[in-house]
Design an enzyme around this catalytic site. Structure first.
Site, PDB file in Angstrom:
ATOM      1  N   ALA A 107       0.877  -1.421   0.429  1.00  0.00           N
ATOM      2  CA  ALA A 107       0.119  -0.116  -0.024  1.00  0.00           C
ATOM      3  C   ALA A 107       0.705   1.182  -0.364  1.00  0.00           C
ATOM      4  O   ALA A 107       1.814   1.165   0.570  1.00  0.00           O
ATOM      5  CB  ALA A 107      -0.641  -0.072   1.257  1.00  0.00           C
ATOM      6  N   PHE A 108       0.313   2.491  -0.191  1.00  0.00           N
ATOM      7  CA  PHE A 108       1.423   3.430  -0.140  1.00  0.00           C
ATOM      8  C   PHE A 108       2.101   4.214   0.896  1.00  0.00           C
ATOM      9  O   PHE A 108       2.733   4.961   0.620  1.00  0.00           O
ATOM     10  CB  PHE A 108       0.368   4.429  -1.044  1.00  0.00           C
ATOM     11  CG  PHE A 108      -0.006   5.947  -0.097  1.00  0.00           C
ATOM     12  CD1 PHE A 108      -1.614   4.758   0.234  1.00  0.00           C
ATOM     13  CD2 PHE A 108       0.107   6.517  -0.188  1.00  0.00           C
ATOM     14  CE1 PHE A 108      -2.410   5.722   0.913  1.00  0.00           C
ATOM     15  CE2 PHE A 108       0.107   7.369   0.873  1.00  0.00           C
ATOM     16  CZ  PHE A 108      -1.496   6.870   1.584  1.00  0.00           C
ATOM     17  N   LYS A 109       0.811   3.883   2.192  1.00  0.00           N
ATOM     18  CA  LYS A 109       2.183   4.207   3.052  1.00  0.00           C
ATOM     19  C   LYS A 109       3.548   3.670   2.928  1.00  0.00           C
ATOM     20  O   LYS A 109       4.238   4.375   3.830  1.00  0.00           O
ATOM     21  CB  LYS A 109       0.424   3.300   4.299  1.00  0.00           C
ATOM     22  CG  LYS A 109      -0.643   4.170   4.476  1.00  0.00           C
ATOM     23  CD  LYS A 109      -1.587   4.004   5.789  1.00  0.00           C
ATOM     24  CE  LYS A 109      -2.531   4.492   5.378  1.00  0.00           C
ATOM     25  NZ  LYS A 109      -3.301   3.813   4.337  1.00  0.00           N
ATOM     26  N   ASP A 110       4.061   2.531   2.762  1.00  0.00           N
ATOM     27  CA  ASP A 110       4.825   2.155   2.503  1.00  0.00           C
ATOM     28  C   ASP A 110       6.415   3.335   2.269  1.00  0.00           C
ATOM     29  O   ASP A 110       7.091   3.625   2.748  1.00  0.00           O
ATOM     30  CB  ASP A 110       5.167   1.003   1.680  1.00  0.00           C
ATOM     31  CG  ASP A 110       4.491  -0.237   2.095  1.00  0.00           C
ATOM     32  OD1 ASP A 110       5.141  -0.267   3.285  1.00  0.00           O
ATOM     33  OD2 ASP A 110       4.020  -1.402   0.867  1.00  0.00           O
ATOM     34  N   LEU A 113       6.179   5.441   4.692  1.00  0.00           N
ATOM     35  CA  LEU A 113       6.960   4.632   6.674  1.00  0.00           C
ATOM     36  C   LEU A 113       8.184   3.690   6.725  1.00  0.00           C
ATOM     37  O   LEU A 113       8.962   3.485   7.787  1.00  0.00           O
ATOM     38  CB  LEU A 113       5.799   3.723   7.187  1.00  0.00           C
ATOM     39  CG  LEU A 113       4.048   4.581   7.664  1.00  0.00           C
ATOM     40  CD1 LEU A 113       2.933   3.852   7.570  1.00  0.00           C
ATOM     41  CD2 LEU A 113       4.684   5.271   8.978  1.00  0.00           C
TER      42      LEU A 113
END
Ligand SMILES: *Cc1c(COP(=O)(O)O)cnc(C)c1O
Length: 456
Positions: A107-110, A113
């Site tokens: 997911a784009f949160k990687d 994060l």
């Protein structure tokens, strides 16, 4: 570069302090004192790799980490992505899709994060301190945050999620991580319960400082900053058009706010197309100027099932000319009454943003039509973006939709849209049947605090 709070109670702090503070101590959000204009540099950055681009952009905002060290942090963060371009741009039909899901948790949160985890580790190594990250997740944030800090020295992470309400694969992405510093707390309640537990615990400043609590949710400025980079990357991959439009599926306004910063820096984004699901507080705001809480709807795009959007205050701050007093007034009014209105004529008050909401049916229909007509399978969040994007298509500029997750993360929605089509990904298949660890607790502040204090 120094940072300050949108509510005026914190000023002149460094980037490092900003990372560790997360939410500002006065309850506001931290923003840079100014946004650098890089328009004169744009042409000289052509041909740079993703990491080189990230270094140019981030070093404008991070002036208290030596450039070589920052370069190393960035290189390590994006070496975990499986695509050479990190965030590749794909032509689909007449438009483009920027795939942000090639990191470890799909997911784009990687994108944010992986970097934040390394930044935390670096700052702590330098200072000798330790932190305990406390986060709440409805799915994607938790696994991406865990992947960002697993096994790192001086960092513990505690992730709360609603028991039985994340998808089985999303839960596995968190609970199959058995590193000693990872603590999964399943809460008997809703995602809102988890978020409100988190807010209560963070507002207890004594507890926050005694346990060096840190935040990884999208209030953390580092996340916004890391996300600014891929808007630039999209433009270079488009071969530097005069301008372009970007459609962004959004819930907490984090992803799209990064685009707003990129635009302020001089990237020629013409319009930001804000796409929500039935949880449409942001869409209503941009069409009416009124910010008004609604009911939570459960949709096929659960990462956007959010009513109160945590990054909105940063936008508000710019829209209210950086007046902390006006921000405080607006937010107080919203907290007291569940609604607030901009203090000026709101007719066409912002010509950068276009907004729309997509229903569940439209989301499924969009997945189907992209699969059948273009041979492309979007995840349901991306489908919300694509559904809204097409309402604003004109032939003047290229149109890019940000793709926030790999479809295999949301297999149920894909099945419902396209019975018989199985979205899979080897990373997820490898999780099935792995041993897992979590504790299940009732939703009280005491329970969470005791999980933190007894596990250290
Ligand atoms: C978190 C998330 C979003 C929403 O991002 P915001 O920063 O809240 O706008 C959209 N899609 C997916 C898949 C997500 O995980």
């Amino acid at each position: 570069m120094k940072y300050q709070s949108t509510r005026g109670g914190v000023t002149g702090i460094s980037f490092r302090e900003t990372v560790l503070m997360g939410l500002a101590d006065d309850g506001g959000l931290l923003v840079p004192e100014s946004v650098p204009d890089v328009s004169a540099e744009l042409s000289s950055w052509q041909g740079k790799s993703y990491s080189e681009l990230a270094l140019e952009i981030m070093s404008r905002f991070i002036t208290d980490i030596p450039r070589d060290d920052l370069a190393d942090l960035i290189n390590r963060s994006y070496s975990t992505f499986t695509h050479e371009q990190v965030t590749p741009l794909v032509k689909v039909g007449d438009d483009y899709i920027l795939e942000l899901f090639h990191g470890p948790t799909l997911a784009f949160k990687d994108v944010a994060l992986q970097f934040l985890g390394n930044v935390f580790e670096y700052i702590l190594q330098d200072s000798g301190a330790a932190v305990n990250i406390l986060g709440a997740t409805s799915g994607d944030t938790g696994s991406a945050a865990i992947a960002g800090v697993r096994g790192k020295e001086n960092i513990n992470i505690f992730i709360m999620f609603p028991e039985g309400k994340t998808s089985p694969l999303q839960e596995l992405q968190m609970t199959s991580v058995l590193d000693d510093n990872v603590h999964n707390i399943a809460v008997n309640g809703s995602f809102d319960d988890c978020q409100s537990l988190m807010k209560t615990i963070f507002s207890d400043l004594d507890f926050k400082s005694a346990y060096q609590l840190a935040a990884v949710n999208s209030v953390n400025w580092t996340r916004v900053l890391a996300q600014v980079v891929y808007y630039f990357s999209a433009w270079y991959q488009l071969r530097c058009p005069v301008s372009f439009d970007v459609a962004v599926p959004t819930g907490n306004f984090g992803n799209i706010f990064a685009g707003y910063i990129a635009r302020q820096m001089g990237l020629p984004i013409r319009r930001l197309i804000l796409a929500t699901n039935a949880n449409d507080i942001l869409c209503r705001f941009f069409t009416s100027g009124k910010y008004e809480r609604g009911d939570v709807h459960f949709t096929h795009s659960p990462a956007m099932d959010i009513q109160v959007s945590s990054n909105f205050e940063r936008y508000l701050y710019y829209k209210l000319d950086g007046s902390a007093e006006k921000v405080r007034h607006f937010m107080q009014q919203f907290a007291d009454t569940g609604r607030a209105e901009l203090p000026f004529n709101t007719e066409n008050f912002d010509d950068v943003f276009l907004a729309g909401a997509a229903s569940n049916e439209e989301t499924l229909a969009t997945i189907r039509s992209y699969y059948d007509n273009e041979g492309y399978l979007p995840d349901p969040h991306t489908a919300v973006g694509l559904a809204v994007m097409k309402r604003f298509r004109d032939s003047e500029v290229p149109l890019v939709c940000l793709s926030t997750a790999h479809p295999a993360k949301f297999e149920d929605a894909i099945q419902e849209a396209l019975p018989g089509v199985h979205a899979t990904h080897p990373t997820l298949e490898a999780l099935r049947d792995l041993p897992t660890r979590k504790v299940v607790v009732d939703p009280t502040v005491e329970n969470i605090k005791s999980e933190i204090s007894t596990r250290l």
